[in-house]
Design a protein around this motif. Structure first.
Motif, mmCIF file in Angstrom:
data_model
loop_
_atom_site.group_PDB
_atom_site.id
_atom_site.type_symbol
_atom_site.label_atom_id
_atom_site.label_comp_id
_atom_site.label_asym_id
_atom_site.label_seq_id
_atom_site.Cartn_x
_atom_site.Cartn_y
_atom_site.Cartn_z
ATOM 1 N N VAL A 236 10.647 39.829 34.474
ATOM 2 C CA VAL A 236 10.023 38.503 34.376
ATOM 3 C C VAL A 236 10.974 37.464 34.963
ATOM 4 C CG1 VAL A 236 9.132 36.746 32.823
ATOM 5 C CG2 VAL A 236 8.738 39.170 32.324
ATOM 6 N N LYS A 237 10.475 36.684 35.881
ATOM 7 C CA LYS A 237 11.300 35.662 36.529
ATOM 8 C C LYS A 237 10.912 34.286 35.999
ATOM 9 C CE LYS A 237 12.755 34.027 41.088
ATOM 10 N NZ LYS A 237 12.578 34.194 42.560
ATOM 11 N N ILE A 238 11.903 33.573 35.503
ATOM 12 C CA ILE A 238 11.661 32.231 34.969
ATOM 13 C C ILE A 238 12.312 31.209 35.903
ATOM 14 C CG2 ILE A 238 12.144 30.636 33.071
ATOM 15 C CD1 ILE A 238 12.077 33.014 31.176
ATOM 16 N N VAL A 239 11.502 30.340 36.449
ATOM 17 C CA VAL A 239 11.990 29.281 37.333
ATOM 18 C C VAL A 239 12.181 28.016 36.507
ATOM 19 C CG1 VAL A 239 11.525 27.887 39.375
ATOM 20 C CG2 VAL A 239 10.788 30.285 39.305
ATOM 21 N N ASP A 240 13.374 27.463 36.590
ATOM 22 C CA ASP A 240 13.695 26.290 35.771
ATOM 23 C C ASP A 240 12.986 25.046 36.299
ATOM 24 O OD1 ASP A 240 14.709 24.505 34.031
ATOM 25 O OD2 ASP A 240 16.789 24.625 34.700
ATOM 26 N N GLU A 241 12.060 24.554 35.511
ATOM 27 C CA GLU A 241 11.370 23.303 35.839
ATOM 28 C C GLU A 241 11.573 22.301 34.713
ATOM 29 O OE1 GLU A 241 7.355 24.391 36.542
ATOM 30 O OE2 GLU A 241 7.763 25.361 38.475
ATOM 31 N N GLY A 242 12.726 22.456 34.071
ATOM 32 C CA GLY A 242 13.051 21.563 32.974
ATOM 33 C C GLY A 242 12.778 22.171 31.613
ATOM 34 N N ASP A 243 12.043 23.293 31.594
ATOM 35 C CA ASP A 243 11.702 23.918 30.313
ATOM 36 C C ASP A 243 12.158 25.387 30.268
ATOM 37 O OD1 ASP A 243 9.995 24.929 32.198
ATOM 38 O OD2 ASP A 243 8.193 24.799 30.944
ATOM 39 N N ALA A 244 13.106 25.767 31.150
ATOM 40 C CA ALA A 244 13.536 27.169 31.241
ATOM 41 C C ALA A 244 14.113 27.663 29.919
ATOM 42 C CB ALA A 244 14.564 27.337 32.362
ATOM 43 N N GLY A 245 14.874 26.813 29.237
ATOM 44 C CA GLY A 245 15.477 27.220 27.970
ATOM 45 C C GLY A 245 14.429 27.573 26.933
ATOM 46 N N GLU A 246 13.391 26.740 26.820
ATOM 47 C CA GLU A 246 12.329 26.994 25.855
ATOM 48 C C GLU A 246 11.552 28.256 26.215
ATOM 49 O OE1 GLU A 246 9.935 23.533 25.765
ATOM 50 O OE2 GLU A 246 11.466 22.255 24.820
ATOM 51 N N LEU A 248 12.642 30.818 27.964
ATOM 52 C CA LEU A 248 13.501 31.984 27.749
ATOM 53 C C LEU A 248 13.548 32.349 26.265
ATOM 54 C CD1 LEU A 248 15.480 34.090 28.765
ATOM 55 C CD2 LEU A 248 17.305 32.380 28.626
ATOM 56 N N ALA A 249 13.678 31.328 25.417
ATOM 57 C CA ALA A 249 13.701 31.574 23.972
ATOM 58 C C ALA A 249 12.383 32.190 23.510
ATOM 59 C CB ALA A 249 13.971 30.273 23.228
ATOM 60 N N ALA A 250 11.270 31.686 24.044
ATOM 61 C CA ALA A 250 9.958 32.207 23.670
ATOM 62 C C ALA A 250 9.818 33.669 24.101
ATOM 63 C CB ALA A 250 8.855 31.355 24.302
ATOM 64 N N PHE A 251 10.350 33.986 25.300
ATOM 65 C CA PHE A 251 10.283 35.363 25.802
ATOM 66 C C PHE A 251 11.071 36.303 24.887
ATOM 67 C CE2 PHE A 251 12.233 38.792 28.250
ATOM 68 C CZ PHE A 251 11.114 39.419 28.784
ATOM 69 N N LEU A 252 12.263 35.873 24.470
ATOM 70 C CA LEU A 252 13.095 36.705 23.607
ATOM 71 C C LEU A 252 12.433 36.929 22.263
ATOM 72 C CD1 LEU A 252 16.615 35.192 24.395
ATOM 73 C CD2 LEU A 252 15.684 37.365 25.205
ATOM 74 N N ILE A 253 11.834 35.874 21.710
ATOM 75 C CA ILE A 253 11.171 35.983 20.426
ATOM 76 C C ILE A 253 9.933 36.893 20.518
ATOM 77 C CG2 ILE A 253 9.885 34.715 18.666
ATOM 78 C CD1 ILE A 253 11.769 32.339 19.252
ATOM 79 N N GLU A 254 9.170 36.728 21.604
ATOM 80 C CA GLU A 254 7.947 37.520 21.789
ATOM 81 C C GLU A 254 8.251 39.008 21.877
ATOM 82 O OE1 GLU A 254 4.263 37.997 25.007
ATOM 83 O OE2 GLU A 254 5.749 36.392 25.237
ATOM 84 N N ASN A 255 9.376 39.334 22.513
ATOM 85 C CA ASN A 255 9.764 40.741 22.696
ATOM 86 C C ASN A 255 10.753 41.220 21.632
ATOM 87 O OD1 ASN A 255 8.629 41.749 25.517
ATOM 88 N ND2 ASN A 255 9.237 39.601 25.760
ATOM 89 N N ARG A 256 10.885 40.396 20.587
ATOM 90 C CA ARG A 256 11.751 40.753 19.449
ATOM 91 C C ARG A 256 13.169 41.078 19.876
ATOM 92 N NH1 ARG A 256 7.764 44.459 15.638
ATOM 93 N NH2 ARG A 256 6.095 42.914 15.440
ATOM 94 N N LEU A 257 13.674 40.265 20.806
ATOM 95 C CA LEU A 257 15.039 40.446 21.299
ATOM 96 C C LEU A 257 15.978 39.393 20.720
ATOM 97 C CD1 LEU A 257 14.175 41.162 25.059
ATOM 98 C CD2 LEU A 257 14.784 42.819 23.276
ATOM 99 N N ALA A 258 15.459 38.531 19.901
ATOM 100 C CA ALA A 258 16.287 37.473 19.322
ATOM 101 C C ALA A 258 16.075 37.440 17.806
ATOM 102 C CB ALA A 258 15.908 36.114 19.915
#
Length: 258
Positions: A236-246, A248-258
């Motif tokens: 999954v590629k995330i392009v930073d448009e000002g919300d990359a941090g949010e 990325l955090a959502a991706f980690l939570i969704e996949n139970r990696l955080a």
């Protein structure tokens, strides 16, 4: 003292290892086949003890195809006194339960004070064979040892744990398994290679061992399907448009990696 060491022929660790998609078995026709390194280390433990204790008998036992005879003879060239190979068409595709039953019968036939084996093979990587073998033989087990000490009527060793190291011991007869923390095995020299040709090498069948591979009263594992490992997909590629941090955090939570 009679020490039995379990050895196994496996596909070369440094080569490609594949399953036959029709049979579900390891494709042993392609590539080199070698004595499993962990089995060699187990044999080194036995031979090192025999070097300093006259009268020690070291026997290698293997369940393998008939073609593995040359590989097993390497163990004789290293210094083992004799070998027993179990060969039978009924063992093609044998699961861990049947394998343990056959090896236990072979070890019982040979007789033993101590059985030494690796903690897990490099092809199957089941890691349960030493415990299953000890259960079937009705003797204590010391598993995953990083150091082994064999004494008069006793075997002891060190097992690494999450909290450090545990010191374990048992009276003989017993089954022990070792890890790769043990020293590398010795290389067979020319004298050993020539001597191996004259050492006792017995080939036995299921009938000789009194084992019925088709015994339906014993639970057996059955492989129901086998397939090629799927190719690795793009991440999954995330392009930073000002919300990359949010994101990325959502991706980690969704996949139970955080």
């Amino acid at each position: 003292m009679k020490i039995v060491v379990l050895v196994k022929e496996v596909p070369d660790t440094y080569g490609d290892r594949k399953l036959d998609l029709e049979t579900g078995l390891a494709d042993r026709a392609a590539g080199d086949r070698v004595l499993d390194e962990i089995g060699e280390r187990a044999l080194e433990v036995a031979l090192s003890y025999a070097d300093g204790h006259a009268g020690t008998e070291v026997v290698v036992v293997s369940m393998s195809p008939e073609s593995a005879v040359t590989t097993i003879r390497k163990a004789l060239a290293m210094g083992a006194g004799s070998a027993v190979q179990v060969v039978d068409e009924g063992l093609v595709g044998a699961d861990l339960g049947l394998t343990a039953e056959v090896l236990a019968a072979a070890v019982r036939r040979v007789g033993f004070d101590l059985v030494i084996t690796g903690n897990l093979s490099t092809d199957g990587s089941g890691g349960v064979m030493p415990a299953m073998l000890a259960e079937l033989l009705g003797v204590p087990q010391l598993t995953a040892l990083s150091a082994v000490e064999i004494g008069d009527g006793v075997v002891a060793g060190t097992r690494a744990t999450d909290a450090g190291a545990a010191r374990v011991s048992s009276p003989l007869p017993a089954v022990v398994s070792i890890t790769e923390a043990l020293p590398d095995a010795r290389f067979p020299n020319f004298k050993g290679i020539m001597a191996a040709k004259k050492k006792p090498f017995e080939t036995v069948s299921l009938e000789d061992l009194g084992v019925d591979a088709e015994d339906l009263s014993v639970p057996r594992a059955i492989m129901t399907a086998v397939s090629e490992k799927p190719p690795r997909g793009a991440g999954v590629k995330i392009v930073d448009e000002g919300d990359a941090g949010e994101r990325l955090a959502a991706f980690l939570i969704e996949n139970r990696l955080a």
